[in-house]
Design a protein around this motif. Structure first.
Motif, short mmCIF file in Angstrom:
data_model
loop_
_atom_site.label_atom_id
_atom_site.label_comp_id
_atom_site.label_asym_id
_atom_site.label_seq_id
_atom_site.Cartn_x
_atom_site.Cartn_y
_atom_site.Cartn_z
N ARG A 1 -1.54 -20.75 52.73
CA ARG A 1 -1.79 -20.15 54.03
C ARG A 1 -2.81 -19.03 53.89
O ARG A 1 -2.84 -18.34 52.87
CB ARG A 1 -0.50 -19.60 54.64
CG ARG A 1 0.19 -20.61 55.56
CD ARG A 1 1.51 -20.11 56.05
NE ARG A 1 2.50 -20.16 55.00
CZ ARG A 1 3.81 -20.15 55.22
NH1 ARG A 1 4.26 -20.09 56.47
NH2 ARG A 1 4.67 -20.19 54.24
N LEU A 2 -3.60 -18.88 54.93
CA LEU A 2 -4.54 -17.76 55.02
C LEU A 2 -3.97 -16.76 56.04
O LEU A 2 -3.62 -17.13 57.15
CB LEU A 2 -5.92 -18.22 55.47
CG LEU A 2 -6.88 -18.68 54.39
CD1 LEU A 2 -8.11 -19.34 55.02
CD2 LEU A 2 -7.32 -17.51 53.51
N ILE A 3 -3.90 -15.48 55.62
CA ILE A 3 -3.35 -14.44 56.47
C ILE A 3 -4.49 -13.47 56.80
O ILE A 3 -5.08 -12.87 55.89
CB ILE A 3 -2.20 -13.70 55.76
CG1 ILE A 3 -1.15 -14.71 55.26
CG2 ILE A 3 -1.58 -12.68 56.67
CD1 ILE A 3 -0.12 -14.10 54.33
N PHE A 4 -4.79 -13.32 58.09
CA PHE A 4 -5.93 -12.53 58.52
C PHE A 4 -5.48 -11.19 59.11
O PHE A 4 -4.48 -11.09 59.82
CB PHE A 4 -6.74 -13.29 59.57
CG PHE A 4 -7.43 -14.50 59.05
CD1 PHE A 4 -8.59 -14.39 58.30
CD2 PHE A 4 -6.91 -15.77 59.28
CE1 PHE A 4 -9.23 -15.52 57.80
CE2 PHE A 4 -7.54 -16.90 58.81
CZ PHE A 4 -8.71 -16.78 58.06
N ASP A 56 -14.34 -14.20 56.64
CA ASP A 56 -15.28 -15.30 56.81
C ASP A 56 -15.46 -16.07 55.50
O ASP A 56 -15.55 -17.31 55.50
CB ASP A 56 -16.64 -14.78 57.30
CG ASP A 56 -16.56 -14.28 58.74
OD1 ASP A 56 -15.57 -14.60 59.44
OD2 ASP A 56 -17.50 -13.56 59.15
N ASP A 57 -15.51 -15.35 54.38
CA ASP A 57 -15.70 -16.01 53.09
C ASP A 57 -14.50 -16.90 52.73
O ASP A 57 -14.67 -18.05 52.28
CB ASP A 57 -15.90 -14.98 51.98
CG ASP A 57 -17.21 -14.22 52.12
OD1 ASP A 57 -18.03 -14.59 52.99
OD2 ASP A 57 -17.41 -13.24 51.37
N ALA A 79 -14.34 -21.03 52.48
CA ALA A 79 -13.96 -21.66 51.22
C ALA A 79 -12.72 -22.52 51.34
O ALA A 79 -12.49 -23.41 50.50
CB ALA A 79 -13.75 -20.59 50.15
N HIS A 80 -11.91 -22.28 52.37
CA HIS A 80 -10.64 -23.00 52.53
C HIS A 80 -10.49 -23.43 53.99
O HIS A 80 -9.58 -22.97 54.69
CB HIS A 80 -9.47 -22.10 52.10
CG HIS A 80 -9.61 -21.55 50.71
ND1 HIS A 80 -9.26 -22.26 49.58
CD2 HIS A 80 -10.09 -20.36 50.27
CE1 HIS A 80 -9.50 -21.54 48.51
NE2 HIS A 80 -10.02 -20.37 48.90
N PRO A 81 -11.33 -24.35 54.43
CA PRO A 81 -11.38 -24.69 55.86
C PRO A 81 -10.13 -25.37 56.39
O PRO A 81 -9.83 -25.26 57.58
CB PRO A 81 -12.60 -25.61 55.96
CG PRO A 81 -12.75 -26.18 54.58
CD PRO A 81 -12.34 -25.10 53.64
#
Length: 432
Positions: free
Chosen positions: A4-7, A47-48, A52-54
């Motif tokens: 998971r990506l946490i923003f 953004d990076d 890298a992990h769309p």
């Protein structure tokens, strides 16, 4: 594989701000944390990491601040129900409130109830690692570790050993302290995210024979931490001198029995001699600052400025229930206030570092918890920096990151804790 990506805003540390200044912090105004299988896989600009992990599922926290979960390096979970008990100094406070409450902890049902309540309260305040004293009852250790295991949190605890100067129902013996501590250690230490701490309460409640037995146990299991109390109040220090007339000082009552070395954690450490400071530093031990407790029980002012200059490892702790709050935010605020009274204001970067990486270092777990960095366990707290009208109006005037964070440190409570992640998973925050 779970990813998971946490923003949100992201804050970690590349160094120690006490040594390097606020520049030791690493802040991304629009950042992200990539969590993979319970660990932090990457931290960087949003953004990076998105590019890298769309395909990775995303969790969005907007303007909230994401940092490492708080690490409470010294607590007494059996004192949960009696927190904020009025009007006593240390010895009277133990006799009037603590010991009567701890007498109840042979009851498995009561112990389970308090353990669950304790973790509800700490998680709701963003604490993801706790190091706690239990009682002399093995049931108190079993319940604490069982509850921590169910919730997946990292936890450190041990059977509190006492064989004198305590009520009969709270005394064991040197042999029983050794045998029961060893059995609990062998059952729990290193299981999942749990660590056993050898735990003499403090020198006045242990005979030399018991301290020697626990020193022998630590020598047999040197990878375990050891926790106790040191130089909390002036009258306590005098009492120790009476009980151990041959000791050079309070610390020597531990040192002569093998209870001073790396992995030792000494709560309070307010009234230290020059020799004690030097020895704690020399062996690589840790002292733990308990600011709300030190003011609540009238113990004194911890010398943060003096101890950070080439001194021992320093952690930060609530010391509940001698401490008056389960919140590490309130604990940071109290540390700031004590620093002011000592003529040395702590920077917000230093306060956050103490509550995360500093306490992790005190536990010798800085390679696993207490920071946002690749490879660390994914324990996170997400802070709303505008959680109340008073905080919001002050943060709105902030001209930099630290001005935006400081109002939450000084005035924040569980309302500021927007989310908590433990082992890479979001947890439901209990109502505090």
């Amino acid at each position: 594989m779970s990813e998971r990506l946490i923003f949100g805003q992201v804050l970690g540390f590349a160094g120690d701000p006490f040594a390097e200044g606020p520049g030791a912090a690493r802040h991304e105004r629009r950042g992200a944390v990539l969590v993979r299988d319970g660990r932090i896989a990457a931290v960087g600009p949003a953004d990076d990491l998105r590019a890298a992990h769309p395909g990775v599922a995303a969790v969005e926290y907007g303007e909230a601040l994401i940092c490492a979960g708080f690490v409470d390096a010294h607590a007494h979970y059996p004192q949960t129900a009696m927190i904020a008990s009025w009007g006593k100094r240390l010895i009277d406070w133990l006799n009037s409130y603590t010991f009567p409450e701890e007498m109840k902890f042979g009851d498995p049902a009561y112990v389970a109830e308090i353990a669950a309540r304790y973790f509800d309260l700490t998680l709701s305040n963003g604490t993801t690692t706790a190091c706690s004293f239990c009682t002399i009852h093995p049931e108190s250790v079993e319940a604490f570790f069982a509850e921590a295991q169910v919730r997946g949190v990292r936890a450190v605890a041990g059977k509190t050993c006492m064989d004198r100067n305590a009520p009969e129902g709270l005394r064991d013996t040197a042999t029983r302290a050794y045998d029961e501590s060893r059995a609990l250690l062998e059952e729990w230490h290193g299981v999942d995210r749990l660590s056993y701490a050898i735990t003499p309460r403090f020198s006045p409640t242990s005979t030399p024979e018991q301290l020697e037995a626990l020193g022998a146990l630590w020598a047999e299991h040197p990878d375990c931490p050891m926790q106790t109390h040191l130089s909390e109040q002036v009258d306590e220090v005098a009492w120790v001198a009476e009980l151990f007339p041959d000791a050079r000082d309070y610390l020597d009552t531990y040192e002569r029995f093998g209870l001073l070395r790396p992995g030792g954690m000494y709560g309070h450490a307010i009234h230290l001699t020059a020799r004690e400071r030097a020895r704690l530093t020399e062996v690589g031990a840790a002292v733990v600052h308990c600011p709300t407790s030190n003011t609540f029980i009238g113990s004194g002012l911890f010398d943060m400025a003096g101890l950070v200059r080439g001194g021992p490892r320093i952690g930060l702790a609530t010391d509940t229930g001698g401490g008056s709050s389960f919140s590490m935010l309130r604990t940071m605020a109290a540390a700031y206030e004590i620093g002011q009274l000592n003529g040395a204001a702590l920077h917000p970067a230093e306060l956050l570092w103490l509550a995360t990486q500093g306490s992790a270092r005190a536990l010798r777990m800085e390679d696993r918890i207490g920071n946002l960095a690749a490879g660390m366990e994914a324990d996170l707290v997400v802070l709303d920096l505008a959680s109340t009208p008073a905080i919001a109006q002050r943060a709105a005037r902030a001209e930099d990151l630290w001005e935006a964070i400081f109002p939450t440190i000084m005035m924040g409570d569980d309302r500021a804790v927007q989310a908590v992640w433990v082992g890479g998973e979001p947890v439901a925050i209990p109502d505090g």
